[in-house]
Design a protein around this motif. Structure first.
Motif, short mmCIF file in Angstrom:
data_model
loop_
_atom_site.label_atom_id
_atom_site.label_comp_id
_atom_site.label_asym_id
_atom_site.label_seq_id
_atom_site.Cartn_x
_atom_site.Cartn_y
_atom_site.Cartn_z
N ARG A 63 0.85 -1.19 0.00
CA ARG A 63 0.00 0.00 0.00
C ARG A 63 0.89 1.24 0.00
NH1 ARG A 63 -4.23 -2.18 4.45
NH2 ARG A 63 -5.98 -2.58 3.06
N VAL A 64 0.52 2.20 -0.82
CA VAL A 64 1.31 3.41 -0.96
C VAL A 64 0.40 4.62 -0.83
CG1 VAL A 64 2.83 4.74 -2.47
CG2 VAL A 64 2.92 2.23 -2.49
N LEU A 65 0.70 5.50 0.12
CA LEU A 65 -0.01 6.77 0.25
C LEU A 65 0.95 7.89 -0.19
CD1 LEU A 65 -2.52 8.40 1.15
CD2 LEU A 65 -1.41 8.64 3.39
N LEU A 66 0.51 8.66 -1.16
CA LEU A 66 1.35 9.70 -1.75
C LEU A 66 0.63 11.03 -1.70
CD1 LEU A 66 2.23 7.65 -4.95
CD2 LEU A 66 3.78 8.05 -3.02
N THR A 67 1.35 12.08 -1.36
CA THR A 67 0.80 13.43 -1.47
C THR A 67 1.77 14.27 -2.29
OG1 THR A 67 1.83 14.39 0.50
CG2 THR A 67 -0.24 13.21 0.82
N ALA A 68 1.22 15.23 -2.99
CA ALA A 68 2.04 16.09 -3.85
C ALA A 68 2.73 17.14 -2.99
CB ALA A 68 1.18 16.73 -4.93
N SER A 69 3.71 16.69 -2.26
CA SER A 69 4.45 17.50 -1.31
C SER A 69 3.55 17.95 -0.17
CB SER A 69 5.11 18.70 -2.01
OG SER A 69 6.00 19.34 -1.12
N GLY A 70 4.09 18.76 0.70
CA GLY A 70 3.32 19.22 1.86
C GLY A 70 3.49 18.27 3.01
N PRO A 71 3.83 18.78 4.18
CA PRO A 71 4.22 17.91 5.30
C PRO A 71 3.04 17.21 5.96
CG PRO A 71 4.22 20.21 5.99
CD PRO A 71 3.93 20.20 4.52
N LEU A 72 3.10 15.89 6.03
CA LEU A 72 2.27 15.14 6.95
C LEU A 72 3.10 14.96 8.23
CD1 LEU A 72 0.61 12.40 4.70
CD2 LEU A 72 -0.05 14.77 5.05
N ALA A 73 2.45 14.53 9.27
CA ALA A 73 3.18 14.37 10.53
C ALA A 73 2.41 13.44 11.44
CB ALA A 73 3.37 15.73 11.21
N ASP A 74 3.12 12.90 12.44
CA ASP A 74 2.51 12.04 13.45
C ASP A 74 2.89 12.59 14.82
OD1 ASP A 74 1.22 10.04 14.76
OD2 ASP A 74 2.44 8.40 13.96
N VAL A 75 2.25 13.68 15.17
CA VAL A 75 2.56 14.33 16.45
C VAL A 75 1.33 15.12 16.89
CG1 VAL A 75 3.57 16.37 15.33
CG2 VAL A 75 4.19 15.82 17.69
N THR A 76 1.05 15.08 18.18
CA THR A 76 0.00 15.91 18.77
C THR A 76 0.64 16.84 19.78
OG1 THR A 76 -1.69 14.21 18.50
CG2 THR A 76 -2.11 15.91 20.15
N TYR A 77 0.39 18.11 19.61
CA TYR A 77 0.96 19.09 20.53
C TYR A 77 0.01 19.31 21.70
CZ TYR A 77 4.19 19.95 16.73
OH TYR A 77 5.12 19.79 15.75
N ALA A 78 0.58 19.46 22.86
CA ALA A 78 -0.23 19.62 24.08
C ALA A 78 -1.19 20.80 23.93
CB ALA A 78 0.70 19.85 25.28
N GLY A 79 -2.45 20.53 24.25
CA GLY A 79 -3.44 21.59 24.23
C GLY A 79 -3.97 21.92 22.85
N GLN A 80 -3.52 21.19 21.82
CA GLN A 80 -3.97 21.49 20.46
C GLN A 80 -4.64 20.26 19.86
OE1 GLN A 80 -0.95 23.19 17.95
NE2 GLN A 80 -0.03 24.34 19.62
N SER A 81 -5.63 20.52 19.01
CA SER A 81 -6.24 19.42 18.27
C SER A 81 -5.37 19.09 17.07
CB SER A 81 -7.65 19.81 17.83
OG SER A 81 -7.61 20.99 17.06
N ASP A 82 -5.54 17.88 16.57
CA ASP A 82 -4.72 17.45 15.44
C ASP A 82 -5.08 18.24 14.18
OD1 ASP A 82 -3.49 15.65 17.05
OD2 ASP A 82 -4.74 13.96 16.43
N SER A 83 -4.06 18.54 13.41
CA SER A 83 -4.29 19.23 12.15
C SER A 83 -4.81 18.24 11.11
CB SER A 83 -2.99 19.85 11.64
OG SER A 83 -2.10 18.82 11.23
#
Lengths: 217, 217
Positions: free
Chosen positions: B175-195
């Protein structure tokens, strides 16, 4: 004949600029892991873009300083967290939207527009966003740009023989990204200052043949 | 006890995060209950063993010269049913069947994204407008477009019907997930909802973690 070496970390924005028809006769991609003295010998200038591999640059810093000692030019942009540069860089939040949310408070407050790269630029063309600040620079360095707090954004020194120009702006990467439309103004002046040849006027375009199987690596 | 032991070892993905030394990259991919990240730093002799891993993550700002060197390994890895996320401009031809191409022919003001078929629900849990607009401006996220493989699922296409987010489950056994650039991430910042970018990424991780992973069954 290209005479500006762009030290290349395999990043697409570096590649997009260096292979664009407007700039490909000026810039030569130098893959950072293959960087050696022979690769820079015939060049007039080096560009070290934002999103560089600072650890490898630190290992190879003598190539950069030998280049400067030969009287040539080096341009450094974006973040420079490691020790190869004789200055202290500190991170700051990047503000991409100041011109919408707070247009009277840009990330650069003062610019020396007598510097050849900045001559003829408007304040807006000389500042889009910054990636941190320099909190100390060599004592004899000329300060080109500062923010409202007095932190250094752009500076220049001849301390190492040639000319080292460093900024936390990121014209090479952002022009490769092509989401800021006025950067031809800055990059064209920078290119002329570095290599002696002004790129043809007009907007940067992309050569689709340079992507995929035709990639020039 | 046996059930929980089994559950842990069948759901925890082992991911290899490719790094070309960008400052702060590790901060964007933080190991959690679904994924354990191992960072692979690119060197001159880059030649990692991919097979111990379930997932290969090639993040924003990657080195696509290095990735081209291991394209056969990537194909074999996917042929073994593993998974790849690439959210960067792969200007070299190392992603099986799919090619990213830079393009600046259209104004970012006109950029909009339109959802396509989404069998796995990867677009759920976030507002598509968040990928289109930032501070009221469009075109901030993706750069260029993807020439998608035949049969690949185009999750998002842009104003000009060009693939921007692609899920390819047909070119290889993986399985391959591709995006045309632009940062994905796997992080949740304290006090913030996920982007939106984090949610899109984690939706893919959940699909993988609820599937049989060849490395661990």
């Amino acid at each position: 004949m290209s005479n500006i070496g762009l030290i290349f970390n395999g990043v697409w924005s570096h590649y997009a600029l260096a292979t664009a028809p407007k700039y490909r006769d000026s810039y030569r991609l130098l893959y950072v892991h293959d960087l050696n003295a022979a690769a820079v010998q015939d060049l007039a200038a080096l560009v070290i873009p934002f999103q560089s591999n600072q650890a490898v640059l630190t290992e190879k810093k003598e190539i950069i300083y030998d280049f400067l000692r030969a009287g040539k030019k080096v341009f450094v942009e974006g973040d420079s967290r490691t020790s190869w540069l004789p200055a202290q860089w500190e991170d700051r939040p990047v503000n991409n939207y100041w011109w919408v949310t707070d247009p009277n408070n840009p990330p650069v407050a003062d610019t020396d527009f007598s510097h050849p790269v900045y001559q003829g630029l408007t304040p807006r063309q000389a500042c889009w966003h910054t990636h941190g600040v320099y909190t100390s620079v060599p004592a004899a360095a000329a300060i080109i740009q500062t923010n409202a707090a007095g932190d250094v954004i752009t500076w220049q020194t001849h301390e190492f023989g040639g000319t080292l120009l460093a900024t936390t702006l990121d014209p090479i990467v952002e022009h490769g990204v092509q989401q800021i439309t006025h950067l031809d103004n800055y990059v064209d002046r920078l290119t002329e200052w570095l290599g002696g040849v002004r790129p043809a006027p007009g907007r940067m375009t992309i050569d689709a043949a340079a992507y995929g199987a035709g990639a020039q690596v | 006890m046996t059930f929980w032991f089994y559950l842990f070892f069948t759901l925890m993905l082992q991911a290899l995060l490719i790094s070309n030394g960008l400052v702060g990259l590790d901060n964007y991919y933080v190991s959690n209950e679904l994924v354990h990240y191992t960072t692979c730093l690119i060197t001159k002799d880059f030649n990692p063993d991919l097979m111990p891993y379930d997932l290969l993550v090639v993040p924003n700002g990657s080195d696509h010269v290095a990735m081209l060197k291991i394209k056969d390994k990537v194909r074999a890895f996917l042929g073994a049913g593993r998974a790849l996320v690439c959210c960067d401009g792969w200007f070299t031809a190392w992603v099986p069947g799919n090619q990213w191409v830079m393009d600046n022919a259209h104004r970012t003001q006109a950029v909009r994204y339109f959802p396509g078929p989404d069998r796995h629900g990867l677009l759920q849990g976030f507002d598509l407008e968040d990928l289109i607009f930032s501070h009221g401006m469009s075109g901030w996220w993706a750069c260029g477009y993807i020439r998608a493989a035949p049969g690949a699922e185009v999750l998002l296409a842009d104003t000009w019907q060009r693939p921007i987010v692609v899920l390819d489950e047909t070119t290889t056994a993986g399985r391959v997930l591709l995006t045309a650039s632009g940062p994905l991430a796997d992080v949740t910042y304290a006090g913030q909802s996920d982007s939106a970018l984090v949610t899109l990424y984690r939706n893919f991780i959940r699909v993988l973690s609820t599937s049989k992973i060849p490395a661990h069954v």
